[in-house]
Motif scaffolding. Structure first.
Motif, PDB file in Angstrom:
ATOM      1  N   ASP A 231      12.353 -10.863  -9.275  1.00  0.00           N
ATOM      2  CA  ASP A 231      13.438 -10.604  -8.325  1.00  0.00           C
ATOM      3  C   ASP A 231      13.086  -9.382  -7.476  1.00  0.00           C
ATOM      4  OD1 ASP A 231      14.851 -12.719  -9.313  1.00  0.00           O
ATOM      5  OD2 ASP A 231      16.551 -11.556 -10.058  1.00  0.00           O
ATOM      6  N   ILE A 232      13.654  -9.334  -6.256  1.00  0.00           N
ATOM      7  CA  ILE A 232      13.409  -8.239  -5.327  1.00  0.00           C
ATOM      8  C   ILE A 232      14.703  -7.444  -5.128  1.00  0.00           C
ATOM      9  CG2 ILE A 232      12.752  -7.620  -2.966  1.00  0.00           C
ATOM     10  CD1 ILE A 232      10.417  -8.751  -4.452  1.00  0.00           C
ATOM     11  N   LEU A 233      14.607  -6.118  -5.228  1.00  0.00           N
ATOM     12  CA  LEU A 233      15.724  -5.225  -4.928  1.00  0.00           C
ATOM     13  C   LEU A 233      15.475  -4.613  -3.557  1.00  0.00           C
ATOM     14  CD1 LEU A 233      16.070  -3.308  -8.345  1.00  0.00           C
ATOM     15  CD2 LEU A 233      16.901  -5.596  -7.735  1.00  0.00           C
ATOM     16  N   VAL A 234      16.429  -4.777  -2.649  1.00  0.00           N
ATOM     17  CA  VAL A 234      16.313  -4.252  -1.288  1.00  0.00           C
ATOM     18  C   VAL A 234      17.194  -3.018  -1.160  1.00  0.00           C
ATOM     19  CG1 VAL A 234      16.696  -4.746   1.157  1.00  0.00           C
ATOM     20  CG2 VAL A 234      15.906  -6.568  -0.378  1.00  0.00           C
ATOM     21  N   LEU A 235      16.614  -1.912  -0.732  1.00  0.00           N
ATOM     22  CA  LEU A 235      17.363  -0.669  -0.540  1.00  0.00           C
ATOM     23  C   LEU A 235      17.157  -0.168   0.879  1.00  0.00           C
ATOM     24  CD1 LEU A 235      15.828  -0.411  -3.633  1.00  0.00           C
ATOM     25  CD2 LEU A 235      17.637   1.290  -3.774  1.00  0.00           C
ATOM     26  N   ASP A 236      18.248   0.187   1.540  1.00  0.00           N
ATOM     27  CA  ASP A 236      18.221   0.743   2.889  1.00  0.00           C
ATOM     28  C   ASP A 236      18.946   2.080   2.803  1.00  0.00           C
ATOM     29  OD1 ASP A 236      18.193   1.286   5.562  1.00  0.00           O
ATOM     30  OD2 ASP A 236      19.679  -0.228   6.117  1.00  0.00           O
ATOM     31  N   LEU A 237      18.198   3.187   2.798  1.00  0.00           N
ATOM     32  CA  LEU A 237      18.744   4.488   2.452  1.00  0.00           C
ATOM     33  C   LEU A 237      18.606   5.479   3.600  1.00  0.00           C
ATOM     34  CD1 LEU A 237      16.915   4.614  -0.986  1.00  0.00           C
ATOM     35  CD2 LEU A 237      19.348   4.115  -0.681  1.00  0.00           C
ATOM     36  N   ALA A 238      19.658   6.265   3.839  1.00  0.00           N
ATOM     37  CA  ALA A 238      19.576   7.365   4.801  1.00  0.00           C
ATOM     38  C   ALA A 238      18.753   8.485   4.169  1.00  0.00           C
ATOM     39  CB  ALA A 238      20.968   7.860   5.150  1.00  0.00           C
ATOM     40  N   GLU A 239      17.781   8.993   4.921  1.00  0.00           N
ATOM     41  CA  GLU A 239      16.856   9.981   4.363  1.00  0.00           C
ATOM     42  C   GLU A 239      16.703  11.158   5.334  1.00  0.00           C
ATOM     43  OE1 GLU A 239      12.965   9.136   1.939  1.00  0.00           O
ATOM     44  OE2 GLU A 239      12.492   9.022   4.072  1.00  0.00           O
ATOM     45  N   SER A 240      16.851  12.366   4.818  1.00  0.00           N
ATOM     46  CA  SER A 240      16.735  13.575   5.647  1.00  0.00           C
ATOM     47  C   SER A 240      15.291  14.067   5.646  1.00  0.00           C
ATOM     48  CB  SER A 240      17.681  14.659   5.121  1.00  0.00           C
ATOM     49  OG  SER A 240      19.016  14.215   5.175  1.00  0.00           O
ATOM     50  N   ALA A 241      14.410  13.235   6.178  1.00  0.00           N
ATOM     51  CA  ALA A 241      12.973  13.542   6.142  1.00  0.00           C
ATOM     52  C   ALA A 241      12.640  14.790   6.947  1.00  0.00           C
ATOM     53  CB  ALA A 241      12.182  12.346   6.655  1.00  0.00           C
ATOM     54  N   ALA A 242      13.338  15.013   8.056  1.00  0.00           N
ATOM     55  CA  ALA A 242      13.044  16.178   8.900  1.00  0.00           C
ATOM     56  C   ALA A 242      13.289  17.480   8.152  1.00  0.00           C
ATOM     57  CB  ALA A 242      13.894  16.118  10.163  1.00  0.00           C
ATOM     58  N   ALA A 243      14.199  17.443   7.182  1.00  0.00           N
ATOM     59  CA  ALA A 243      14.502  18.638   6.389  1.00  0.00           C
ATOM     60  C   ALA A 243      13.686  18.678   5.098  1.00  0.00           C
ATOM     61  CB  ALA A 243      15.991  18.689   6.064  1.00  0.00           C
ATOM     62  N   GLY A 244      12.783  17.714   4.948  1.00  0.00           N
ATOM     63  CA  GLY A 244      11.918  17.717   3.781  1.00  0.00           C
ATOM     64  C   GLY A 244      12.424  16.936   2.585  1.00  0.00           C
ATOM     65  N   TYR A 245      13.532  16.210   2.796  1.00  0.00           N
ATOM     66  CA  TYR A 245      14.082  15.428   1.678  1.00  0.00           C
ATOM     67  C   TYR A 245      13.598  13.978   1.745  1.00  0.00           C
ATOM     68  CZ  TYR A 245      17.332  19.296   0.876  1.00  0.00           C
ATOM     69  OH  TYR A 245      17.874  20.529   0.613  1.00  0.00           O
ATOM     70  N   LEU A 246      13.092  13.496   0.635  1.00  0.00           N
ATOM     71  CA  LEU A 246      12.589  12.130   0.548  1.00  0.00           C
ATOM     72  C   LEU A 246      13.178  11.429  -0.676  1.00  0.00           C
ATOM     73  CD1 LEU A 246       8.788  12.825   1.186  1.00  0.00           C
ATOM     74  CD2 LEU A 246      10.484  12.092   2.875  1.00  0.00           C
ATOM     75  N   TRP A 247      13.356  10.123  -0.551  1.00  0.00           N
ATOM     76  CA  TRP A 247      13.770   9.331  -1.710  1.00  0.00           C
ATOM     77  C   TRP A 247      12.535   9.017  -2.553  1.00  0.00           C
ATOM     78  CZ3 TRP A 247      18.477   8.271  -3.558  1.00  0.00           C
ATOM     79  CH2 TRP A 247      19.575   8.409  -2.707  1.00  0.00           C
ATOM     80  N   GLU A 248      12.664   9.168  -3.856  1.00  0.00           N
ATOM     81  CA  GLU A 248      11.556   8.898  -4.764  1.00  0.00           C
ATOM     82  C   GLU A 248      12.058   8.074  -5.952  1.00  0.00           C
ATOM     83  OE1 GLU A 248       7.865  11.434  -6.448  1.00  0.00           O
ATOM     84  OE2 GLU A 248       9.826  12.204  -7.036  1.00  0.00           O
TER      85      GLU A 248
END
Length: 328
Positions: A231-248
């Motif tokens: 099965d595939i889990l699809v995630l669409d997440l808001a990410e504050s990459a410009a401030a150095g925050y990433l989803w991991e």
């Protein structure tokens, strides 16, 4: 009233009676689980249940002598088919039908000729998707709205969280008068294959066409899903990459899921807009209950976090060949 209508009512009434007898609603609330444990119900009713590699059958309710009975379900189909088949055969048992060999199991509005099969179909649909459960899950995910529930994509996601097929979920929406029956019938004509494809990025082909595609949102946080390997889990997440925050993805999830697609996009029309992180995770291992977690933190300081998303995934998939020994 036609024989078919009588059969549908008989199946629904019998399923309601079994729910009351087994206190399934109270159990679901206590366990915080949106899934009806049909295999556990069969076990609680002291009916032997076997999974076998059936070639031309989905399942059977076998009566040998007097009260002796047993249920056999194919081990060669996906879990949601096993669940509906088991509920259908349980319907034959509860309704005291003679033994049944089932090559095809349909929703109750299908044009069956045998009222006993219609009754077993309606029992299965009502047992797996009672009104109280459908309502609870739709409200948990903010889908409790006729316009949302008229959308086939929403209904597909609802069916996954109920552990039921898409067509059975469409039938339940009509049967419980949540949608007009004609609307529910039209919804059922949309092929799930099309709904899966709409959730995936252009050009991405899942390794296995039969796999389900889950759209995971913050409404799934802290909840349990019943997924299957591939099965595939699809995630669409808001990410504050410009401030150095990433989803991991938490490293401890690696044995259970693997990243098969990872893409970031920025809305250039909005000043200061957050990056959108698009992740596809494939279930890669069987596990009874595994925590899948992601954290939104700074890459160089993981203690500085903006949020998290986690859920419990039962990824055991279809039951293998053998006798059912009771739910964990």
């Amino acid at each position: 009233m036609s024989l078919q209508s009588q059969a549908i009512l008989a199946g629904v009434d019998a399923a309601t009676t079994v729910h009351r007898m087994l206190r399934t609603e109270e159990s679901a609330v206590e366990r915080s689980s949106p899934y009806i444990d049909v295999f556990g119900a069969i076990d609680e009713l002291a009916v032997p249940l076997y999974f076998a590699p059936l070639d031309n059958l989905l399942g059977a309710c076998i009566r040998e002598h007097g009260p002796a009975v047993g249920i056999v379900v194919t081990s060669r189909r996906r879990l949601h088919i096993q669940r509906f088949t088991a509920a259908h055969e349980l319907g034959h048992f509860v309704l005291e039908h003679e033994g049944s060999l089932d090559r095809e199991i349909l929703t109750p509005w299908s044009s069956r000729k045998d009222p006993r099969e219609t009754a077993a179909d309606s029992f299965a649909a009502e047992f797996l998707i009672p009104n109280w459960l459908l309502t609870m899950v739709a409200q948990q995910h903010a889908w409790w709205d006729s316009s949302r529930l008229s959308d086939p994509g929403t209904v597909y996601q609802l069916s996954l969280r109920l552990g039921a097929s898409y067509s059975a979920t469409c039938w339940a929406l009509g049967a419980h008068s949540i949608l007009p029956v004609p609307t529910a019938a039209e919804l059922s004509k949309v092929p799930p294959r099309k709904l899966k494809k709409e959730l995936l990025p252009s050009g991405f082909e899942p390794p296995h066409g039969w796999a389900d595609v889950w759209k995971i949102t913050d409404r799934d946080h802290g909840r349990k899903i019943m997924a299957s390997p591939e099965d595939i889990l699809v995630l669409d997440l808001a990410e504050s990459a410009a401030a150095g925050y990433l989803w991991e993805v938490d490293d401890s999830n690696v044995p259970v899921v693997r990243i098969v697609h990872d893409h970031s996009a920025i809305d250039f029309d909005r000043i200061g807009a957050a990056t959108r992180r698009h992740l596809l995770l494939e279930i890669s291992e069987r596990s009874p209950d595994s925590r899948i977690a992601l954290r939104h933190h700074r890459a160089f300081d993981k203690s500085d976090s903006l949020g998290s998303l986690s859920l419990i995934a039962c990824t055991s998939g279809a039951h293998p060949e053998g006798e059912f020994r009771g739910s964990n």
